[in-house]
Design an enzyme around this catalytic site. Structure first.
Site, PDB file in Angstrom:
ATOM      1  N   LYS A  68       0.926  -1.229   0.171  1.00 42.98           N
ATOM      2  CA  LYS A  68      -0.063  -0.067  -0.111  1.00 42.98           C
ATOM      3  C   LYS A  68       0.974   1.319  -0.091  1.00 42.98           C
ATOM      4  O   LYS A  68       0.755   1.956  -0.928  1.00 42.98           O
ATOM      5  CB  LYS A  68      -0.983  -0.095   1.201  1.00 42.98           C
ATOM      6  CG  LYS A  68      -2.055  -1.136   1.152  1.00 42.98           C
ATOM      7  CD  LYS A  68      -2.997  -1.251   2.348  1.00 42.98           C
ATOM      8  CE  LYS A  68      -2.325  -1.571   3.624  1.00 42.98           C
ATOM      9  NZ  LYS A  68      -1.656  -2.840   3.695  1.00 42.98           N
ATOM     10  N   THR A  69       1.864   1.181   1.061  1.00 49.45           N
ATOM     11  CA  THR A  69       2.752   2.425   0.980  1.00 49.45           C
ATOM     12  C   THR A  69       3.432   2.634  -0.285  1.00 49.45           C
ATOM     13  O   THR A  69       3.757   3.753  -0.954  1.00 49.45           O
ATOM     14  CB  THR A  69       3.731   2.400   2.250  1.00 49.45           C
ATOM     15  OG1 THR A  69       3.095   2.127   3.412  1.00 49.45           O
ATOM     16  CG2 THR A  69       4.364   3.735   2.195  1.00 49.45           C
ATOM     17  N   ASP A 113      -1.880   6.491   6.377  1.00 44.78           N
ATOM     18  CA  ASP A 113      -2.021   5.044   6.567  1.00 44.78           C
ATOM     19  C   ASP A 113      -2.909   4.892   7.887  1.00 44.78           C
ATOM     20  O   ASP A 113      -3.202   5.892   8.381  1.00 44.78           O
ATOM     21  CB  ASP A 113      -0.426   4.696   7.135  1.00 44.78           C
ATOM     22  CG  ASP A 113      -0.288   3.140   6.882  1.00 44.78           C
ATOM     23  OD1 ASP A 113      -1.319   2.351   6.301  1.00 44.78           O
ATOM     24  OD2 ASP A 113       0.702   2.826   7.419  1.00 44.78           O
ATOM     25  N   THR A 162      -6.197  -1.609   6.988  1.00 41.38           N
ATOM     26  CA  THR A 162      -6.022  -3.289   6.963  1.00 41.38           C
ATOM     27  C   THR A 162      -7.450  -3.674   7.005  1.00 41.38           C
ATOM     28  O   THR A 162      -7.646  -4.915   6.706  1.00 41.38           O
ATOM     29  CB  THR A 162      -5.177  -3.728   8.072  1.00 41.38           C
ATOM     30  OG1 THR A 162      -5.485  -3.050   9.388  1.00 41.38           O
ATOM     31  CG2 THR A 162      -3.763  -3.620   8.065  1.00 41.38           C
ATOM     32  N   ARG A 221       6.950  -7.840   1.792  1.00 42.30           N
ATOM     33  CA  ARG A 221       7.630  -7.627   3.093  1.00 42.30           C
ATOM     34  C   ARG A 221       8.537  -8.702   3.443  1.00 42.30           C
ATOM     35  O   ARG A 221       9.554  -8.587   4.034  1.00 42.30           O
ATOM     36  CB  ARG A 221       6.855  -6.642   3.896  1.00 42.30           C
ATOM     37  CG  ARG A 221       7.695  -6.073   4.982  1.00 42.30           C
ATOM     38  CD  ARG A 221       7.106  -5.313   6.144  1.00 42.30           C
ATOM     39  NE  ARG A 221       6.424  -4.131   5.527  1.00 42.30           N
ATOM     40  CZ  ARG A 221       5.580  -3.469   5.916  1.00 42.30           C
ATOM     41  NH1 ARG A 221       4.845  -3.918   6.858  1.00 42.30           N
ATOM     42  NH2 ARG A 221       5.274  -2.393   5.332  1.00 42.30           N
TER      43      ARG A 221
HETATM   44  P1  ADP Z   1       2.096  -1.836   3.125  1.00 47.29           P
HETATM   45  O1  ADP Z   1       2.194  -0.448   3.001  1.00 47.29           O
HETATM   46  O2  ADP Z   1       0.730  -2.561   2.495  1.00 47.29           O
HETATM   47  O3  ADP Z   1       2.200  -2.382   4.346  1.00 47.29           O
HETATM   48  P2  ADP Z   1       4.511  -1.755   1.632  1.00 47.29           P
HETATM   49  O4  ADP Z   1       4.181  -0.958   0.528  1.00 47.29           O
HETATM   50  O5  ADP Z   1       5.347  -0.984   2.946  1.00 47.29           O
HETATM   51  O6  ADP Z   1       3.570  -2.417   2.506  1.00 47.29           O
HETATM   52  O7  ADP Z   1       5.404  -2.860   0.932  1.00 47.29           O
HETATM   53  C1  ADP Z   1       6.405  -3.850   1.715  1.00 47.29           C
HETATM   54  C2  ADP Z   1       7.519  -4.075   0.683  1.00 47.29           C
HETATM   55  O8  ADP Z   1       7.046  -4.857  -0.484  1.00 47.29           O
HETATM   56  C3  ADP Z   1       8.170  -3.120   0.164  1.00 47.29           C
HETATM   57  O9  ADP Z   1       9.145  -2.614   0.663  1.00 47.29           O
HETATM   58  C4  ADP Z   1       8.601  -3.413  -1.271  1.00 47.29           C
HETATM   59  O10 ADP Z   1      10.139  -3.905  -1.342  1.00 47.29           O
HETATM   60  C5  ADP Z   1       7.744  -4.524  -1.453  1.00 47.29           C
HETATM   61  N1  ADP Z   1       6.694  -4.131  -2.555  1.00 47.29           N
HETATM   62  C6  ADP Z   1       5.478  -3.771  -2.428  1.00 47.29           C
HETATM   63  N2  ADP Z   1       4.858  -3.630  -3.541  1.00 47.29           N
HETATM   64  C7  ADP Z   1       5.791  -3.898  -4.460  1.00 47.29           C
HETATM   65  C8  ADP Z   1       5.635  -3.953  -5.851  1.00 47.29           C
HETATM   66  N3  ADP Z   1       4.377  -3.789  -6.329  1.00 47.29           N
HETATM   67  N4  ADP Z   1       6.608  -4.268  -6.589  1.00 47.29           N
HETATM   68  C9  ADP Z   1       7.869  -4.830  -6.037  1.00 47.29           C
HETATM   69  N5  ADP Z   1       7.742  -4.697  -4.810  1.00 47.29           N
HETATM   70  C10 ADP Z   1       7.156  -4.359  -3.966  1.00 47.29           C
END
Ligand code: ADP
Length: 344
Positions: A68-69, A113, A162, A221
């Site tokens: 998401k981030t 977030d 979430t 992640r």
């Molecule tokens: P959330 O915000 O949903 O908790 P993040 O955006 O922090 O998750 O994602 C976690 C990790 O997953 C990122 O640091 C990145 O390395 C990897 N990631 C997420 N989305 C992608 C994507 N579309 N392509 C490649 N890597 C990704």
């Protein structure tokens, strides 16, 4: 015991966050998987850029660690705009939000977030900001009270949560694009693991990364974090190369089993099976027995167990499936037992 650092899907500290930031793709082209969503976003981004307008507001929901981030940063990059990052719990007073909103430049992206945790008194100010790009607030009280109307520069709000179920309906309906992020298939996790190995310059055997991807709980992640752990292990205990043997040994040391479950996942299932005879049992009861927060179990532990078919959620409570018994090497109750639930 709280969830092991290694498997926890949320960020666990500054070091982790640093890696997360370094490993994020920057553009839509570099993103792995999520084909449908990427297509949708790419159309919106292009259309908005052509019209020289900010992009529509976007809501992303799904378990932590799925991207998401990352998408918020990618959208800002694609729009050529700056991004401001905040979170629901951090915006405790209306003035916190108003301060951020009034400092946004035209086209900026505001990422919030855990948006479901915005206090209601703050959320109120978001509606006119999203719809009409303005904030109204009352100063003074009684006879002298007056409403000040502040125009804002058009911006894009990207909300992440979430739990889409906890969003208030007025907030939910104000997003032009809403998308649920699913757990990643193994081939996407493998692509992610290869990308990370390359960025971190770790030599590897392909089957070693396949094993790692299969045990990453559907979560990029976690794939990244496991890779770092395996790299450390290989460096200290082997010649630095990720082989099947080093990955297997490193993951065993971390308590990660062939399905990718960690200690907390297994304790969760064992509690339902051992203490509550397989369920149905309310989540609060399981949380109390485990000494964990209900929210952690619902947000972080349960989604993957449900998806893996090890847990069923019914109106009467949670049930361990026959697959859960089999996975833990427990004897399922005899047929006809009310608690037994076969997921196949
Ligand atoms: P959330 O915000 O949903 O908790 P993040 O955006 O922090 O998750 O994602 C976690 C990790 O997953 C990122 O640091 C990145 O390395 C990897 N990631 C997420 N989305 C992608 C994507 N579309 N392509 C490649 N890597 C990704």
């Amino acid at each position: 015991m709280s969830r092991e650092k290694i498997i926890s899907q949320s960020s666990t500290g500054a070091e982790d966050e640093q890696y997360n930031a370094a490993l994020r793709p920057r553009s839509l082209d570099e993103c792995i998987g999520m084909t449908e969503l990427i297509e949708k976003l790419s159309i919106s981004v292009t259309a908005a850029r052509d019209r020289d307008e900010p992009m529509e507001h976007v809501m992303l929901h799904g378990p932590p660690g799925l991207g998401k981030t990352t998408l918020a940063y990618v959208i800002a990059h694609e729009m050529g705009s700056a991004i401001k990052v905040s979170s629901g719990p951090a915006l405790t007073r209306p003035s916190d939000l108003i301060g951020i909103l009034t400092n946004l430049e035209r086209g900026d992206v505001l990422f919030i977030d855990e948006i479901h945790r915005l206090p209601a008194s703050v959320e109120e100010y978001i509606y006119p900001a999203m719809e009409e790009f303005k904030v109204d607030f009352v100063v003074d009280s009684g006879m002298h009270s007056r409403t000040i109307n502040l125009p804002l520069k058009p911006f894009t709000l990207i909300g992440a949560t979430t739990r889409a179920g906890l969003l208030s309906p007025p907030l939910r309906t104000r997003f032009g694009i809403a998308h649920h992020l699913e757990f990643w298939p193994v081939e996407d996790l493998l692509a992610r693991a290869r990308m990370t190995a390359k960025m971190l310059e770790v030599p590897y055997d392909e089957p070693a990364l396949e094993m790692l991807a299969a045990r990453a709980r559907g979560t990029p992640r976690i794939a990244n974090r496991l890779l770092r752990r395996c790299r450390d292990y290989a460096q200290v205990k082997a010649a630095g190369r990720l082989t099947i043997e080093t990955v297997e040994a490193a993951l065993r040391l971390e308590g990660i089993d062939p399905l990718g479950l960690d200690e907390l996942d297994r304790r969760f299932l064992r509690t339902i099976i051992g203490v509550y005879r397989g369920g149905p049992v309310g989540i609060e009861a399981v949380a109390a027995t485990l000494g964990e927060e209900t929210d952690t179990l619902v947000d972080v532990v349960e989604p993957f167990l449900l998806q893996a078919g090890l847990l069923a959620r019914t109106r009467r409570g949670r049930l361990a499936t026959t697959q859960a018994y089999e996975h833990l090497g427990e004897q399922p109750p005899a047929d006809g037992d009310a608690g037994l639930f076969n997921n196949t």
